[in-house]
Design a protein around this motif. Structure first.
Motif, PDB file in Angstrom:
ATOM      1  N   MET A   1      35.952  21.264  44.324  1.00  0.00           N
ATOM      2  CA  MET A   1      36.016  21.367  45.787  1.00  0.00           C
ATOM      3  C   MET A   1      35.291  20.177  46.429  1.00  0.00           C
ATOM      4  O   MET A   1      34.838  19.267  45.750  1.00  0.00           O
ATOM      5  N   LEU A   2      35.158  20.237  47.756  1.00  0.00           N
ATOM      6  CA  LEU A   2      34.515  19.152  48.470  1.00  0.00           C
ATOM      7  C   LEU A   2      33.028  19.118  48.189  1.00  0.00           C
ATOM      8  O   LEU A   2      32.429  20.111  47.778  1.00  0.00           O
ATOM      9  N   ASP A   3      32.432  17.938  48.439  1.00  0.00           N
ATOM     10  CA  ASP A   3      30.990  17.836  48.316  1.00  0.00           C
ATOM     11  C   ASP A   3      30.335  18.758  49.347  1.00  0.00           C
ATOM     12  O   ASP A   3      30.668  18.740  50.532  1.00  0.00           O
ATOM     13  N   GLY A   4      29.393  19.547  48.896  1.00  0.00           N
ATOM     14  CA  GLY A   4      28.743  20.497  49.783  1.00  0.00           C
ATOM     15  C   GLY A   4      29.478  21.800  49.931  1.00  0.00           C
ATOM     16  O   GLY A   4      29.026  22.681  50.650  1.00  0.00           O
ATOM     17  N   LEU A   5      30.647  21.961  49.269  1.00  0.00           N
ATOM     18  CA  LEU A   5      31.430  23.184  49.353  1.00  0.00           C
ATOM     19  C   LEU A   5      31.868  23.596  47.959  1.00  0.00           C
ATOM     20  O   LEU A   5      32.414  22.798  47.200  1.00  0.00           O
ATOM     21  N   HIS A   6      31.615  24.845  47.620  1.00  0.00           N
ATOM     22  CA  HIS A   6      32.026  25.393  46.330  1.00  0.00           C
ATOM     23  C   HIS A   6      32.647  26.762  46.560  1.00  0.00           C
ATOM     24  O   HIS A   6      32.075  27.607  47.247  1.00  0.00           O
ATOM     25  N   LEU A   7      33.832  26.971  45.985  1.00  0.00           N
ATOM     26  CA  LEU A   7      34.555  28.231  46.140  1.00  0.00           C
ATOM     27  C   LEU A   7      34.461  29.034  44.850  1.00  0.00           C
ATOM     28  O   LEU A   7      34.728  28.526  43.769  1.00  0.00           O
ATOM     29  N   THR A   8      34.078  30.295  44.977  1.00  0.00           N
ATOM     30  CA  THR A   8      33.988  31.206  43.836  1.00  0.00           C
ATOM     31  C   THR A   8      34.985  32.336  44.043  1.00  0.00           C
ATOM     32  O   THR A   8      35.029  32.942  45.116  1.00  0.00           O
ATOM     33  N   LEU A   9      35.779  32.609  43.016  1.00  0.00           N
ATOM     34  CA  LEU A   9      36.801  33.647  43.070  1.00  0.00           C
ATOM     35  C   LEU A   9      36.539  34.665  41.972  1.00  0.00           C
ATOM     36  O   LEU A   9      36.512  34.318  40.786  1.00  0.00           O
ATOM     37  N   LEU A  10      36.303  35.914  42.374  1.00  0.00           N
ATOM     38  CA  LEU A  10      36.072  37.008  41.430  1.00  0.00           C
ATOM     39  C   LEU A  10      37.243  37.980  41.497  1.00  0.00           C
ATOM     40  O   LEU A  10      37.641  38.407  42.592  1.00  0.00           O
ATOM     41  N   ILE A  11      37.788  38.317  40.334  1.00  0.00           N
ATOM     42  CA  ILE A  11      38.940  39.225  40.266  1.00  0.00           C
ATOM     43  C   ILE A  11      38.719  40.207  39.117  1.00  0.00           C
ATOM     44  O   ILE A  11      38.225  39.833  38.050  1.00  0.00           O
ATOM     45  N   GLY A  12      39.074  41.459  39.349  1.00  0.00           N
ATOM     46  CA  GLY A  12      38.942  42.437  38.271  1.00  0.00           C
ATOM     47  C   GLY A  12      39.442  43.798  38.689  1.00  0.00           C
ATOM     48  O   GLY A  12      39.463  44.135  39.874  1.00  0.00           O
ATOM     49  N   PRO A  13      39.846  44.637  37.730  1.00  0.00           N
ATOM     50  CA  PRO A  13      40.327  45.983  38.061  1.00  0.00           C
ATOM     51  C   PRO A  13      39.215  46.941  38.442  1.00  0.00           C
ATOM     52  O   PRO A  13      39.427  47.857  39.212  1.00  0.00           O
ATOM     53  N   ALA A  14      38.021  46.776  37.913  1.00  0.00           N
ATOM     54  CA  ALA A  14      36.906  47.672  38.220  1.00  0.00           C
ATOM     55  C   ALA A  14      35.749  46.855  38.787  1.00  0.00           C
ATOM     56  O   ALA A  14      35.416  46.958  39.964  1.00  0.00           O
ATOM     57  N   VAL A  15      35.138  46.023  37.943  1.00  0.00           N
ATOM     58  CA  VAL A  15      34.085  45.113  38.385  1.00  0.00           C
ATOM     59  C   VAL A  15      34.657  43.699  38.387  1.00  0.00           C
ATOM     60  O   VAL A  15      35.015  43.170  37.328  1.00  0.00           O
ATOM     61  N   PRO A  16      34.796  43.059  39.553  1.00  0.00           N
ATOM     62  CA  PRO A  16      35.364  41.708  39.586  1.00  0.00           C
ATOM     63  C   PRO A  16      34.499  40.722  38.809  1.00  0.00           C
ATOM     64  O   PRO A  16      33.275  40.740  38.907  1.00  0.00           O
ATOM     65  N   VAL A  17      35.160  39.871  38.037  1.00  0.00           N
ATOM     66  CA  VAL A  17      34.492  38.848  37.236  1.00  0.00           C
ATOM     67  C   VAL A  17      35.069  37.494  37.622  1.00  0.00           C
ATOM     68  O   VAL A  17      36.154  37.417  38.221  1.00  0.00           O
ATOM     69  N   PRO A  18      34.362  36.390  37.331  1.00  0.00           N
ATOM     70  CA  PRO A  18      34.885  35.070  37.678  1.00  0.00           C
ATOM     71  C   PRO A  18      36.280  34.838  37.106  1.00  0.00           C
ATOM     72  O   PRO A  18      36.563  35.161  35.946  1.00  0.00           O
ATOM     73  N   ALA A  19      37.155  34.311  37.947  1.00  0.00           N
ATOM     74  CA  ALA A  19      38.531  34.055  37.528  1.00  0.00           C
ATOM     75  C   ALA A  19      38.561  32.980  36.444  1.00  0.00           C
ATOM     76  O   ALA A  19      37.763  32.036  36.477  1.00  0.00           O
ATOM     77  N   PRO A  20      39.463  33.101  35.468  1.00  0.00           N
ATOM     78  CA  PRO A  20      39.545  32.080  34.412  1.00  0.00           C
ATOM     79  C   PRO A  20      39.983  30.730  34.959  1.00  0.00           C
ATOM     80  O   PRO A  20      40.504  30.617  36.071  1.00  0.00           O
ATOM     81  N   THR A  21      39.770  29.706  34.155  1.00  0.00           N
ATOM     82  CA  THR A  21      40.086  28.339  34.589  1.00  0.00           C
ATOM     83  C   THR A  21      41.554  28.181  34.949  1.00  0.00           C
ATOM     84  O   THR A  21      41.903  27.479  35.904  1.00  0.00           O
ATOM     85  N   GLU A  22      42.451  28.835  34.196  1.00  0.00           N
ATOM     86  CA  GLU A  22      43.886  28.711  34.466  1.00  0.00           C
ATOM     87  C   GLU A  22      44.239  29.232  35.857  1.00  0.00           C
ATOM     88  O   GLU A  22      45.108  28.677  36.540  1.00  0.00           O
ATOM     89  N   VAL A  23      43.551  30.267  36.300  1.00  0.00           N
ATOM     90  CA  VAL A  23      43.815  30.820  37.631  1.00  0.00           C
ATOM     91  C   VAL A  23      43.306  29.866  38.715  1.00  0.00           C
ATOM     92  O   VAL A  23      43.992  29.611  39.705  1.00  0.00           O
ATOM     93  N   LEU A  24      42.105  29.322  38.526  1.00  0.00           N
ATOM     94  CA  LEU A  24      41.548  28.398  39.522  1.00  0.00           C
ATOM     95  C   LEU A  24      42.353  27.107  39.600  1.00  0.00           C
ATOM     96  O   LEU A  24      42.523  26.540  40.690  1.00  0.00           O
TER      97      LEU A  24
END
Length: 375
Positions: free
Chosen positions: A1-24
């Protein structure tokens, strides 16, 4: 992402976990709408025939509606901001003849959707005031990280079990919104302040007094918005005249005007717009005193603002993430429109290389009642 900006994506059926690299890597854009009774999000992915999303994740139910929870976090200059926390409601696939240009779109709503899935027509609340009913309903959703914040109605109403038995019609969300509307309150679910946590708010639409960093327009190098415009609607303000029967004979109608001034919204303009309309609701005379008082308070608490502003900004130039349901200052728009405003709604548009926001502001009158706004 841009300098100074970071996007985190959590996905899961019960407890969301960090999305795998292929998804990002396949993620093309994120759109989020916040404000109002409901909030929503939309994720766009570019996929090909041999993409992991096509061959493995979709068939395995990775984006299945209702059971899949999504959390979006934007970290701007080291400060994390939970932009969305909800469940998937819809998935769309648009194949393309161009290699790797097929689009997978995932749409979802905030966690209040979970309260709108099952109707409860046989739920009864004997001798329970409104605040007790609200907490009893929201207690069922504590497992999803939803913490209730409920404020009792200004006019208490404890039903007599010998005369009436409050019962629920429709789903939990419909009933909560019905209760909120009956006493002039609002109900919504707000993500944050930490990932996985949410606040279910039931209470008056109170404007948080701590303003966000100011929006600067027409200030050369200090300008931090891309566009900003204002409008004044002369017909937005109104006076509602409630007709009630006299308490002795119950035959003589008594008109009672309800002012268009919200007691829980501090005035932000020196020159409030005068009301231009007069309305007479025709369903008041049969109400009991507590219901009529709550209705009058609902009119007062829900008074509309005549001045509205719309605009767009670049988050990195602004330096912060503009949040809805809070106040913000405006500078550079001139004497009439400078000052503090209430942020009604915000739309986030995140793509590779940019993070922009569209926003809607409002207040009650012209000319700021504060000499300066926080920078």
């Amino acid at each position: 992402m841009l300098d100074g900006l970071h996007l985190t994506l959590l996905i899961g059926p019960a407890v969301p976990v960090p999305a795998p690299t292929e998804v990002l890597d396949a993620l093309e854009g994120v759109q989020i709408n916040s404000g109002g009774d409901r909030s929503g999000f939309q994720l766009s992915f570019q996929v090909g025939k041999r993409s992991v999303l096509q061959t493995t994740l979709l068939p395995a139910g990775y984006f299945d509606p209702i059971v899949t929870r999504v959390i979006v976090i934007a970290t701007v200059r080291g400060i994390p901001n939970v932009l969305a926390d909800g469940v998937v409601t819809r998935q769309e696939l648009s194949p393309s003849n161009d290699p790797g240009k097929s689009t997978l779109t995932i749409t979802g709503e905030d966690l209040s959707l979970l309260m709108d899935l099952v109707e409860m027509p046989f739920m009864r609340f004997p001798a329970m005031p409104v605040i007790a009913r609200v907490y009893a309903i929201l207690a069922k959703y504590a497992a999803f990280g939803i913490a209730p914040i409920a404020i009792p109605p200004i006019v208490p109403d404890i039903p007599n079990p010998l005369e009436e038995m409050p019962h629920q019609n429709g789903t939990d969300r419909e009933y909560l919104q019905q209760l909120a509307s009956s006493c002039g309150y609002t109900f919504y679910v707000e993500p944050g302040p930490t990932p996985g946590a949410n606040i279910a708010y039931f209470g008056p639409d109170v404007r948080i007094p701590a303003p966000q960093p100011a929006l600067n327009v027409n200030m050369d190098a200090h300008t931090n918005v891309e566009s900003l415009s204002f409008s004044l609607d002369g017909t937005a303000k109104k006076i509602v005249v409630m007709t009630v029967m006299d308490p002795i004979t119950r035959r003589t109608p008594i008109p009672i005007p309800v002012p268009n001034i919200s007691v829980l919204r501090p005035p932000m303009g020196v020159r409030p717009t005068p009301p231009a309309r007069v309305e007479f609701p025709g369903y008041v005379a049969h109400l009991n005193p507590s219901d009529a008082a709550n209705m009058a308070l609902g009119i007062v608490l829900g008074a509309q603002d005549a001045i509205s502003g719309t605009g767009t900004l670049d988050v990195l130039r602004y330096g912060h993430v503009l949040r809805s349901r809070m106040m913000v200052g405006v500078r550079g728009a001139g004497l009439a429109y400078d000052g503090l405003y209430y942020v009604n709604s915000v739309s986030h548009d995140i793509k590779r290389g940019q993070f922009k926001q569209s926003f809607n502001l409002s207040r009650d009158g012209l000319i700021s009642n504060t000499p300066v706004v926080p920078p």
